[in-house]
Design a protein around this motif. Sequence first.
Motif, PDB file in Angstrom:
ATOM      1  N   UNK A 242      36.405 -25.256  -3.497  1.00  0.00           N
ATOM      2  CA  UNK A 242      37.203 -24.284  -4.421  1.00  0.00           C
ATOM      3  C   UNK A 242      36.548 -24.351  -5.826  1.00  0.00           C
ATOM      4  N   UNK A 243      35.854 -24.687  -6.628  1.00  0.00           N
ATOM      5  CA  UNK A 243      35.060 -24.810  -7.997  1.00  0.00           C
ATOM      6  C   UNK A 243      33.962 -24.249  -7.598  1.00  0.00           C
ATOM      7  N   UNK A 244      32.861 -24.161  -6.735  1.00  0.00           N
ATOM      8  CA  UNK A 244      31.272 -23.900  -6.589  1.00  0.00           C
ATOM      9  C   UNK A 244      31.192 -22.358  -5.704  1.00  0.00           C
ATOM     10  N   UNK A 245      32.399 -22.079  -5.257  1.00  0.00           N
ATOM     11  CA  UNK A 245      32.520 -20.987  -4.662  1.00  0.00           C
ATOM     12  C   UNK A 245      32.977 -19.509  -5.078  1.00  0.00           C
ATOM     13  N   UNK A 246      32.053 -19.335  -5.966  1.00  0.00           N
ATOM     14  CA  UNK A 246      32.552 -18.201  -7.382  1.00  0.00           C
ATOM     15  C   UNK A 246      32.792 -16.580  -6.319  1.00  0.00           C
ATOM     16  N   UNK A 247      32.230 -16.237  -5.552  1.00  0.00           N
ATOM     17  CA  UNK A 247      32.174 -15.391  -4.489  1.00  0.00           C
ATOM     18  C   UNK A 247      33.781 -14.367  -4.626  1.00  0.00           C
ATOM     19  N   UNK A 248      34.136 -15.915  -3.869  1.00  0.00           N
ATOM     20  CA  UNK A 248      35.590 -15.732  -3.447  1.00  0.00           C
ATOM     21  C   UNK A 248      36.274 -16.225  -4.922  1.00  0.00           C
ATOM     22  N   UNK A 249      36.273 -16.250  -6.185  1.00  0.00           N
ATOM     23  CA  UNK A 249      37.162 -15.641  -7.346  1.00  0.00           C
ATOM     24  C   UNK A 249      36.852 -14.250  -7.364  1.00  0.00           C
ATOM     25  N   UNK A 250      35.532 -13.464  -7.399  1.00  0.00           N
ATOM     26  CA  UNK A 250      35.093 -12.570  -7.911  1.00  0.00           C
ATOM     27  C   UNK A 250      35.608 -11.432  -7.103  1.00  0.00           C
ATOM     28  N   UNK A 251      35.415 -11.635  -5.644  1.00  0.00           N
ATOM     29  CA  UNK A 251      36.127 -10.913  -4.620  1.00  0.00           C
ATOM     30  C   UNK A 251      38.147 -11.075  -5.078  1.00  0.00           C
ATOM     31  N   UNK A 252      38.544 -11.906  -5.951  1.00  0.00           N
ATOM     32  CA  UNK A 252      39.991 -12.147  -6.164  1.00  0.00           C
ATOM     33  C   UNK A 252      40.473 -11.236  -7.207  1.00  0.00           C
ATOM     34  N   UNK A 253      39.179 -11.306  -7.959  1.00  0.00           N
ATOM     35  CA  UNK A 253      39.632 -10.183  -9.287  1.00  0.00           C
ATOM     36  C   UNK A 253      39.237  -9.065  -8.747  1.00  0.00           C
ATOM     37  N   UNK A 254      38.499  -8.557  -8.241  1.00  0.00           N
ATOM     38  CA  UNK A 254      38.253  -6.806  -8.390  1.00  0.00           C
ATOM     39  C   UNK A 254      39.199  -6.306  -6.995  1.00  0.00           C
ATOM     40  N   UNK A 278      48.517  16.353 -10.300  1.00  0.00           N
ATOM     41  CA  UNK A 278      47.617  16.705 -11.239  1.00  0.00           C
ATOM     42  C   UNK A 278      47.025  17.525 -10.607  1.00  0.00           C
ATOM     43  N   UNK A 279      46.374  19.143 -10.879  1.00  0.00           N
ATOM     44  CA  UNK A 279      45.324  19.700 -10.192  1.00  0.00           C
ATOM     45  C   UNK A 279      44.273  18.659 -10.332  1.00  0.00           C
ATOM     46  N   UNK A 280      43.183  17.916 -10.416  1.00  0.00           N
ATOM     47  CA  UNK A 280      42.418  16.616 -10.708  1.00  0.00           C
ATOM     48  C   UNK A 280      42.796  15.824 -11.282  1.00  0.00           C
ATOM     49  N   UNK A 281      42.974  15.111 -10.491  1.00  0.00           N
ATOM     50  CA  UNK A 281      43.372  13.366 -10.411  1.00  0.00           C
ATOM     51  C   UNK A 281      42.048  12.826 -11.457  1.00  0.00           C
ATOM     52  N   UNK A 282      42.602  12.158 -11.939  1.00  0.00           N
ATOM     53  CA  UNK A 282      41.625  11.567 -13.150  1.00  0.00           C
ATOM     54  C   UNK A 282      41.329   9.770 -12.524  1.00  0.00           C
ATOM     55  N   UNK A 283      40.371   9.643 -12.564  1.00  0.00           N
ATOM     56  CA  UNK A 283      39.987   8.499 -12.237  1.00  0.00           C
ATOM     57  C   UNK A 283      40.544   6.886 -12.786  1.00  0.00           C
ATOM     58  N   UNK A 284      40.914   6.584 -12.179  1.00  0.00           N
ATOM     59  CA  UNK A 284      41.799   5.072 -12.194  1.00  0.00           C
ATOM     60  C   UNK A 284      40.471   4.237 -13.036  1.00  0.00           C
ATOM     61  N   UNK A 285      41.357   3.863 -14.296  1.00  0.00           N
ATOM     62  CA  UNK A 285      40.020   2.702 -14.299  1.00  0.00           C
ATOM     63  C   UNK A 285      40.422   1.300 -13.759  1.00  0.00           C
ATOM     64  N   UNK A 286      39.392   0.540 -14.307  1.00  0.00           N
ATOM     65  CA  UNK A 286      39.540  -0.734 -14.163  1.00  0.00           C
ATOM     66  C   UNK A 286      38.179  -1.820 -14.658  1.00  0.00           C
ATOM     67  N   UNK A 287      38.686  -2.833 -15.051  1.00  0.00           N
ATOM     68  CA  UNK A 287      37.336  -3.536 -16.127  1.00  0.00           C
ATOM     69  C   UNK A 287      36.311  -4.082 -15.395  1.00  0.00           C
ATOM     70  N   UNK A 288      36.897  -3.998 -13.717  1.00  0.00           N
ATOM     71  CA  UNK A 288      35.958  -4.455 -12.957  1.00  0.00           C
ATOM     72  C   UNK A 288      35.415  -3.856 -11.396  1.00  0.00           C
ATOM     73  N   UNK A 289      35.067  -3.032 -11.862  1.00  0.00           N
ATOM     74  CA  UNK A 289      34.903  -2.330 -10.414  1.00  0.00           C
ATOM     75  C   UNK A 289      33.406  -2.687  -8.962  1.00  0.00           C
ATOM     76  N   UNK A 290      33.898  -2.037  -7.850  1.00  0.00           N
ATOM     77  CA  UNK A 290      33.335  -2.552  -6.815  1.00  0.00           C
ATOM     78  C   UNK A 290      31.903  -1.845  -6.503  1.00  0.00           C
TER      79      UNK A 290
END
Length: 538
Positions: A242-254, A278-290
């Motif tokens: 739970x503490x050391x597998x940070x790639x799991x938490x990164x997947x949850x955040x994204x 909209x005629x041209x949909x605006x890209x949706x902002x996310x602080x941590x894109x994939x």
Amino acid sequence: MTMADNAELESFRRQWREEVESRTKPITAGTSQQTSSRTAAPHPRHFPPTRHEAFARKEDEDGEAVVPSSQSDLVQGVDGLSLARPDDEDAFQSRTPRTEPKSALEHFERAVEKEAEGNLGDSLQHYRKAYRLDAAVDKEYRNKHFAGAWKKTTQTATSKEPTKPTSDVKPDIVPTSKLITSFFSFPIPPAEPLFEGDPAPPCPIAHVPSEVIVEILRHVALTDPAAFCRMALVCKRFAYHFSHEQHIWKRICQGAKFGFKAMHYSFACDVHGNPEHRLEPLPRYTPFPTDIPVQLPSPLSSWSEVFHTFPRIRFTGIYISTVNYTRAGAASAYSNISWNSPIHIVTYYRYLRFYPDGTVIYLLTTVEPVDVVPHITKANVTAARATSRKQHQKSAQDSVTGPQDPVPPIALDALKRAQWGRWRLSKPESPTDSLEESGYSFPTKDKSTSTPDPRDLIIETEGIGAPKYIYVLHLALRSSTSRPVIAHPMAPNPSRNTKLVWKGYWSYDKLTDDWAEFGLKNDRAFVFRRVRGWGINY
């Protein structure tokens, strides 16, 4: 006190009133002049040109507002001054104003004081107020004033027991991170037998390789992060992963289910929940894109801290604001005794349920959460509002949940007054801005801008009774101050981003382009409560 002293005191009071009136007159004139020269209000997507009074209001841990004293209170304090001698304590205490009790314990303490003085009428009045606010206030009073005597008796009883000799060697304190790292070599212990002497039940997962266990934990975390946190308390081996597998938490955040990809930093629909085309949909902002490499913000050291620290809205439950206030009731027509007048305790609730598509359901009602919260859904609100158009209640219930599980009439009647709305968070300039404790200031007439607070939440709902109105709620995400009762190395910290405090509440008229401010004198902050009956599919 002589006649000269009275004349001197009256002269001082008169000069003080004249000075206060001379100071308040220019302020009043300036305020009226500023109010008369009003300019056009901004678009409802922005804030009104003036701050709400709730923005500057300070709140304590319980959410109670602290109201500053005015100049009129200062004048009343000067009127209560006296020139009594310092040794005349009775005269000084009689003229010193005492603060009125607010809590049940304060009313009970004041009642005991009045009863000791022989003032039984006031004592009875305070007793009634105390028991109306809390039926068990007498136990709280005994625990506060007489618990010391009980502790002394228990201490004297335990002091007679023989004490064990203590060694002077202090144990070494191991840091939590180092302690969890040592859990890697621990095996998964099997369950204890039901009866002493029986063989332990089998534990197949104890023989599973670590790679398979990590994959199982990843599926659990993506399904429900709360279940993933509870698995860390099962054994030391799970606590290590739970503490050391940070790639799991990164997947949850994204992710878009629980992470920041589901957060909206601009409105995705209109007030009624219809998506904006909209005629041209605006890209949706996310602080941590994939699609691009992302790194941890500098103040944080793990993705688990990012998930628990960054501002985000929760969809697995509801935000509830409970408001309580008291008002005096009408006195009996057959009695002139003031202490016999009733006191009414009024309670109402505000509910906010958010959806990942950018919509929100807002409800103001007196119905308790246990009766209405399980039924706050989009389908139930649509059917309940249809019943207000002179449709039969039974047909609406059957169309919502079927005849086997109908919506109770009390919940259906409350959902008729629910309002549709939309929500968005303030877009930070960079992911690091979400950690700063910066304040937010409204745009003024000279269009001066300042950095917005990423914890700010903007909600726009439809008006009640007239489609020309739009209600604007300005809230801010805050963290809970409660602490866990039992200290555990893997016990979660106090929940963060689980409160919504008020910053303002306005009504916008689309026809006249005018703003109106709602008062928030008694309103409290919203607190998140998870509803397990809704599941995690929203």
